[in-house]
Write an enzyme that holds these catalytic residues in place. Sequence first.
Site, PDB file in Angstrom:
ATOM      1  N   ASP A  38       0.985  -1.098  -0.100  1.00  0.00           N
ATOM      2  CA  ASP A  38      -0.049   0.012  -0.064  1.00  0.00           C
ATOM      3  C   ASP A  38       1.026   1.228   0.049  1.00  0.00           C
ATOM      4  OD1 ASP A  38      -3.391   0.197   0.675  1.00  0.00           O
ATOM      5  OD2 ASP A  38      -2.114   2.150   0.899  1.00  0.00           O
ATOM      6  N   ASN A  91      -4.754  -4.853  -7.548  1.00  0.00           N
ATOM      7  CA  ASN A  91      -5.777  -4.231  -7.122  1.00  0.00           C
ATOM      8  C   ASN A  91      -5.839  -2.602  -6.982  1.00  0.00           C
ATOM      9  OD1 ASN A  91      -8.565  -3.896  -5.138  1.00  0.00           O
ATOM     10  ND2 ASN A  91      -6.745  -3.391  -3.947  1.00  0.00           N
ATOM     11  N   TYR A 157     -11.121   7.093 -15.425  1.00  0.00           N
ATOM     12  CA  TYR A 157     -11.349   5.975 -14.761  1.00  0.00           C
ATOM     13  C   TYR A 157     -11.985   4.922 -15.927  1.00  0.00           C
ATOM     14  CZ  TYR A 157     -12.987   2.932 -10.828  1.00  0.00           C
ATOM     15  OH  TYR A 157     -13.036   1.804 -10.090  1.00  0.00           O
ATOM     16  N   LYS A 161      -9.916   1.693 -16.865  1.00  0.00           N
ATOM     17  CA  LYS A 161     -10.387   0.123 -16.374  1.00  0.00           C
ATOM     18  C   LYS A 161     -10.851  -0.735 -17.622  1.00  0.00           C
ATOM     19  CE  LYS A 161     -10.451   0.635 -12.015  1.00  0.00           C
ATOM     20  NZ  LYS A 161      -9.471  -0.177 -11.010  1.00  0.00           N
ATOM     21  N   ILE A 190     -19.189  -0.685  -4.523  1.00  0.00           N
ATOM     22  CA  ILE A 190     -18.882  -1.750  -3.399  1.00  0.00           C
ATOM     23  C   ILE A 190     -18.505  -0.652  -2.264  1.00  0.00           C
ATOM     24  CG2 ILE A 190     -17.369  -3.309  -2.449  1.00  0.00           C
ATOM     25  CD1 ILE A 190     -18.593  -4.432  -4.835  1.00  0.00           C
ATOM     26  N   THR A 192     -16.858   0.762   0.307  1.00  0.00           N
ATOM     27  CA  THR A 192     -15.806   0.703   0.767  1.00  0.00           C
ATOM     28  C   THR A 192     -15.197   2.453   1.191  1.00  0.00           C
ATOM     29  OG1 THR A 192     -14.370   1.304  -1.141  1.00  0.00           O
ATOM     30  CG2 THR A 192     -14.913  -1.274  -0.708  1.00  0.00           C
TER      31      THR A 192
END
Length: 250
Positions: A38, A91, A157, A161, A190, A192
């Site tokens: 990270d 990820n 984005y 993607k 999602i 998060t």
Amino acid sequence: MADQFAGKTALVTGAGSGIGMAAALALAAEGANVVVNDLDLEAAQAVVNSILAAGGTAVGSVGDVGNAEEVKAAVDTAAAEFGGLHVAFNNAGIGGPLGLLTDIDLDGYRRVIDANLNSVFYGMYYEIPEMQKAGGGAIVNMSSILGLVGSATAVPYVTAKHGVTGMTRAAALGYAGQGIRVNSVHPGYIDTPLLENLPEEVYASLVGLHPAGRLGTAEEVAQVVLFLLSDKAAFVTGAQYAVDGAYTAQ
Ligand SMILES: NC(=O)c1ccc[n+]([C@@H]2O[C@H](COP(=O)([O-])OP(=O)(O)OC[C@H]3O[C@@H](n4cnc5c(N)ncnc54)[C@H](O)[C@@H]3O)[C@@H](O)[C@H]2O)c1
């Protein structure tokens, strides 16, 4: 502790939060040695500590996946600490600027391409040689529903993607004969920290986009990632797995 990944080493990027954290914890619970990458040192260390506290094995690797040398360092950590690399979940990513194409700030565009697309190229670039040394491996790349369909106001984005979707297919074709599988996952929205601080009406409108009538959870995405990384998915490569409550079925 179960042992689906016993004796294997996994690298998860952006594992300090959200979907990456859920995948790192689940991989460790299934016996993998996990390299927790990270940008955020404290977040990575907290995940490593959780894994160690649960009796698992993990090491942190702080670095920016938009920087090739820092991605190489994460892969080198897997080799140095655990003797190799068998599975990887590329990820890490960011949301980035919103607006029509001509409203987008160029630096913001470049940041999204670095963090969400170039990062996946760098990941596979260094992971695949380690997997070849190990005699095979499996990679899951993080795309999105926005790697399958467009959105007028998320141009950087969507571009990144969709790039991940194509890069995954191309890499899967290139290494299918060498026992290295490469697939992408395409979550809907999602729950998060990426979606934190949204006004209530925006959150409700996101829920409304999913025929399932709710947003997904990080754990639900992680379970699909684990399947794709596992030997249960031995004949699955070059595939796009939507985890989206039927968003893209419409
Ligand atoms: N949350 C969603 O609705 C959703 C939907 C589809 C796809 N995704 C994708 O899933 C991935 C993870 O998202 P999340 O929702 O878990 O987000 P999150 O913000 O909860 O976690 C992302 C983590 O990645 C780290 N990170 C960001 N940039 C990095 C970089 N350059 N190098 C290393 N680490 C970095 C962050 O510090 C953070 O810990 C992203 O690629 C995102 O685009 C998310």
